[in-house]
Scaffold this active site. Structure first.
Site, PDB file in Angstrom:
ATOM      1  N   ARG A  39      19.918 -51.278 -20.855  1.00  0.00           N
ATOM      2  CA  ARG A  39      20.375 -52.235 -19.850  1.00  0.00           C
ATOM      3  C   ARG A  39      21.635 -51.693 -19.181  1.00  0.00           C
ATOM      4  O   ARG A  39      22.530 -51.199 -19.869  1.00  0.00           O
ATOM      5  CB  ARG A  39      20.659 -53.595 -20.495  1.00  0.00           C
ATOM      6  N   GLU A  94       7.315 -59.058 -16.553  1.00  0.00           N
ATOM      7  CA  GLU A  94       8.021 -60.279 -16.949  1.00  0.00           C
ATOM      8  C   GLU A  94       7.805 -61.432 -15.975  1.00  0.00           C
ATOM      9  O   GLU A  94       8.343 -62.519 -16.166  1.00  0.00           O
ATOM     10  CB  GLU A  94       9.520 -59.992 -17.111  1.00  0.00           C
ATOM     11  N   ASN A 120      11.301 -62.071 -22.699  1.00  0.00           N
ATOM     12  CA  ASN A 120      12.354 -63.085 -22.538  1.00  0.00           C
ATOM     13  C   ASN A 120      12.144 -63.899 -21.269  1.00  0.00           C
ATOM     14  O   ASN A 120      12.159 -65.128 -21.280  1.00  0.00           O
ATOM     15  CB  ASN A 120      13.736 -62.425 -22.504  1.00  0.00           C
ATOM     16  N   ASP A 121      11.946 -63.205 -20.153  1.00  0.00           N
ATOM     17  CA  ASP A 121      11.711 -63.902 -18.886  1.00  0.00           C
ATOM     18  C   ASP A 121      10.265 -64.361 -18.751  1.00  0.00           C
ATOM     19  O   ASP A 121       9.993 -65.422 -18.187  1.00  0.00           O
ATOM     20  CB  ASP A 121      12.081 -63.010 -17.706  1.00  0.00           C
ATOM     21  N   ARG A 171      15.576 -70.861 -20.495  1.00  0.00           N
ATOM     22  CA  ARG A 171      15.976 -70.508 -21.860  1.00  0.00           C
ATOM     23  C   ARG A 171      17.465 -70.684 -22.115  1.00  0.00           C
ATOM     24  O   ARG A 171      17.929 -70.545 -23.246  1.00  0.00           O
ATOM     25  CB  ARG A 171      15.550 -69.070 -22.188  1.00  0.00           C
ATOM     26  N   HIS A 228      32.488 -66.206 -24.994  1.00  0.00           N
ATOM     27  CA  HIS A 228      33.034 -64.890 -25.329  1.00  0.00           C
ATOM     28  C   HIS A 228      33.459 -64.829 -26.790  1.00  0.00           C
ATOM     29  O   HIS A 228      33.427 -63.769 -27.408  1.00  0.00           O
ATOM     30  CB  HIS A 228      34.222 -64.570 -24.413  1.00  0.00           C
ATOM     31  N   ARG A 263      16.842 -48.907 -17.404  1.00  0.00           N
ATOM     32  CA  ARG A 263      16.399 -49.988 -16.524  1.00  0.00           C
ATOM     33  C   ARG A 263      17.433 -50.177 -15.425  1.00  0.00           C
ATOM     34  O   ARG A 263      18.618 -50.313 -15.704  1.00  0.00           O
ATOM     35  CB  ARG A 263      16.237 -51.298 -17.305  1.00  0.00           C
ATOM     36  N   CYS A 283       9.678 -55.020 -25.035  1.00  0.00           N
ATOM     37  CA  CYS A 283      11.116 -54.858 -25.262  1.00  0.00           C
ATOM     38  C   CYS A 283      11.873 -56.177 -25.316  1.00  0.00           C
ATOM     39  O   CYS A 283      13.102 -56.188 -25.410  1.00  0.00           O
ATOM     40  CB  CYS A 283      11.726 -53.960 -24.183  1.00  0.00           C
TER      41      CYS A 283
END
Length: 582
Positions: free
Chosen positions: A298, A433, A456-457, A467, A191, A334, A504
């Site tokens: 998102r 993905e 990414n995935d 990842r 964080h 999404r 994306c």
């Protein structure tokens, strides 16, 4: 000169005199209380709870106002930990049954709690131990009457060096005085890193021990792009970084001139650039940088950092806020991608051995239908406010897609029966993905209005690389031949069938990949807000023919490192200013 390698968590270069901050050192004046003073000690603990809660609430409100709800939610989570009945009961039990002082009981209970987090295998969750220790410090300061560390009251610009900084400490830094910071501890998903990014403070964490070798006033360079910290740099190194910082500022000023210009190649091909957002307030920045719409909104933030589930009205307001900001520009919402490293505590999900391959995303939505229906109702209601599209994540089979579309149709009919207005012509798309979808994309294109490559995935599933795992993250590479061929295949099939396709994932936000993706046939990018102008700069500096020639060479290569070298060489040759981020 001492050079340290850490983890880059917030970009930029910071140069300044060091302010060295050690850990808070609390001297507990007494460890036990007399039997007849137990209830008085409990009352003192409860009063400290209230003082600490007010302090955390102030942090939450300040950060929410300045940085938005994403960063503010961190402190809301701190507040919920502080108010956890179990913590209160355990502390008071130690005071009453063992006659511990409040300070000793607080330290004992919260350090046990922190240790529990540290032992967890998921590094994202393990980093929450630092949040618990932050709460311990709030309580001990309240009990002992000690003020915060003096790093918030700097009188001259400085670089802060510490063993560790908690999220609340970073949030309270004076951005006019703190040019950057570096810590011995910390990870990329902490964080503290999130707050630093939101505040725009260059930061490097996880350098390992070095504070004993630094004195206050030493000149320090924090390179938040490369994860480098340099203490007492020699003249040539200092001069090099000062020149680099000036060059970056000049380049940013130059990029800002492109805001209102189209992303059009030198030979007249129009490239669409959309923005990716995680929170509603980010839409304004996308618009400011010239985004043509939101290509990925998102929605997981609605579920995280809170103890209850978001209501339909919570969803509706969050969607309408972005739609209104974007006007008539398209907004692609999404549906939630929960699970894996984004686990909502409200659902009480059991721990999975391999969460990335488990109950996540659309699988979770179809398992918890009321949860999914609430979101779909809100999206449909918000659709009357503007230009909305909907995208379903992590689809892996045609059966799954059809089940999802059936649920969408059922929710539409429920709204119609209740005479609630909505649009029936909302375009529906999917994230590509999962390898099974990429390989058989021709079958899916007949059932959707658009697709978006979620690299990414896709990269981690194709290469079998987690990842988030530091041990194998070096194998996570967007330019591996298998990835490039899959992307090319998907774009070709979508083009053949006339279905719009975008990309994306993080790959689209890095200018290193822009020419390659254009050469592979991509004409719609969805990127992070801060990358919009950089990607536009590349688009306006090349021809499609150049890009296709580059992509052809890349597809013939056997190794990712060779592809990267080629892309780097061509980009720097074209736009030398990009050498900084390569």
């Amino acid at each position: 000169m001492m050079r340290l390698q850490g983890i880059a968590v917030s970009p930029g270069i910071a140069i300044g005199k060091a302010v060295v901050i050690g850990q808070d050192s609390f001297s507990i004046p007494r460890e036990y209380v007399e039997a007849d003073a137990v209830e008085q000690e409990v009352a003192r603990f409860r009063e400290a709870l209230q003082v600490a809660a007010r302090e955390i609430e102030n942090n939450r409100d300040l950060v929410t106002k300045e940085l938005g709800p994403k960063s503010g939610a961190i402190f809301q989570a701190h507040l919920e930990i502080l108010e956890d009945p179990k913590i209160r009961e355990d502390v008071e039990s130690l005071i009453r049954n063992r006659q511990y002082s409040s300070e000793k009981a607080v330290s004992f209970v919260l350090r046990q709690f922190a240790e529990m987090f540290r032992r967890l295998p998921n590094p994202v969750i393990a980093d929450r131990a630092y949040d618990v220790l932050d709460i311990e410090r709030h309580l001990l300061r309240a009990l002992l009457g000690q003020p915060h560390r003096s790093l918030y009251h700097l009188t001259s610009p400085a670089v802060v060096l510490a063993r560790n900084l908690t999220p609340s400490e970073v949030a309270n830094l004076d951005r006019k005085m703190v040019r950057g910071f570096a810590t011995e501890l910390g990870g990329p998903t902490s964080h503290t890193a999130i707050v630093a990014q939101g505040m725009g403070i260059p930061a490097v964490v996880g350098t390992g021990p070095f504070l004993t070798e630094v004195s206050g006033g030493d000149i320090v360079i924090v390179d938040g792009d490369r994860g480098i910290v340099i203490v007492r740099p020699d003249e040539s190194t200092l001069r090099e970084y000062e020149e680099e910082a000036r060059a970056i500022r000049a380049f940013i000023t130059e990029l800002e001139k492109l805001r209102d210009l189209p992303a059009e190649t030198l030979d007249g091909t129009r490239i669409e650039i959309y923005g990716n957002i995680e929170f509603p307030h980010e839409a304004a920045l996308c618009l400011q940088n010239g985004a043509e719409g939101i290509g990925l909104y998102r929605t997981e933030f609605l579920y995280l950092g809170r103890s209850d589930l978001p209501s339909e009205e919570d969803h509706y307001q969050a969607y309408c806020e972005v739609i209104r900001i974007m006007g008539d520009r398209p907004v692609t919402i999404r549906t939630f991608d929960l699970g894996a490293d984004k686990v909502p505590v409200q659902l009480g999900l059991e721990k999975e051995a391999n969460p990335c391959l488990g109950l996540r995303s659309i699988r979770l939505a179809l398992r918890y239908l009321p949860l999914f229906q609430t979101q779909l109702r809100a999206i449909l209601r918000a659709s009357v406010c503007g230009n909305v599209q909907v995208m379903f994540p992590m689809i892996s089979t045609l059966a799954e897609l059809r089940q999802t579309k059936l649920m969408w149709a059922e929710v539409m009919e429920d709204l119609a029966e209740s005479h609630i207005p909505f649009r029936r012509d909302i375009p529906l798309g999917i994230m590509v993905e999962v390898p099974s979808v990429a390989v058989t994309i021709d079958r899916f294109l007949d059932e959707v209005d658009f697709i978006s490559l979620g690299t990414n995935d896709l990269i981690q599933y194709v290469l079998a690389v987690d990842r988030t795992n530091r041990n194998v993250v070096n194998m996570y590479n967007a330019t591996e031949p298998a990835i490039l061929r899959l992307i090319h295949h998907v774009i070709q099939e979508a083009s053949r069938k006339g279905v719009p396709v975008s990309l994306c994932g993080q790959m689209s936000s890095h200018p290193l990949h822009t020419m390659l993706l254009i050469g592979l046939g991509l004409r719609k990018f969805s990127v992070a807000a801060h990358s919009i102008l950089e990607i536009k700069k590349v688009c306006r500096s090349v021809t499609v023919q150049q890009c296709e020639a580059l992509a052809k060479r890349a597809l013939e290569m056997d190794h990712a490192r060779d592809v990267q070298a080629l892309l780097r060489e061509q980009l720097i040759k074209l736009i030398p200013a990009f050498s900084r981020i390569m």
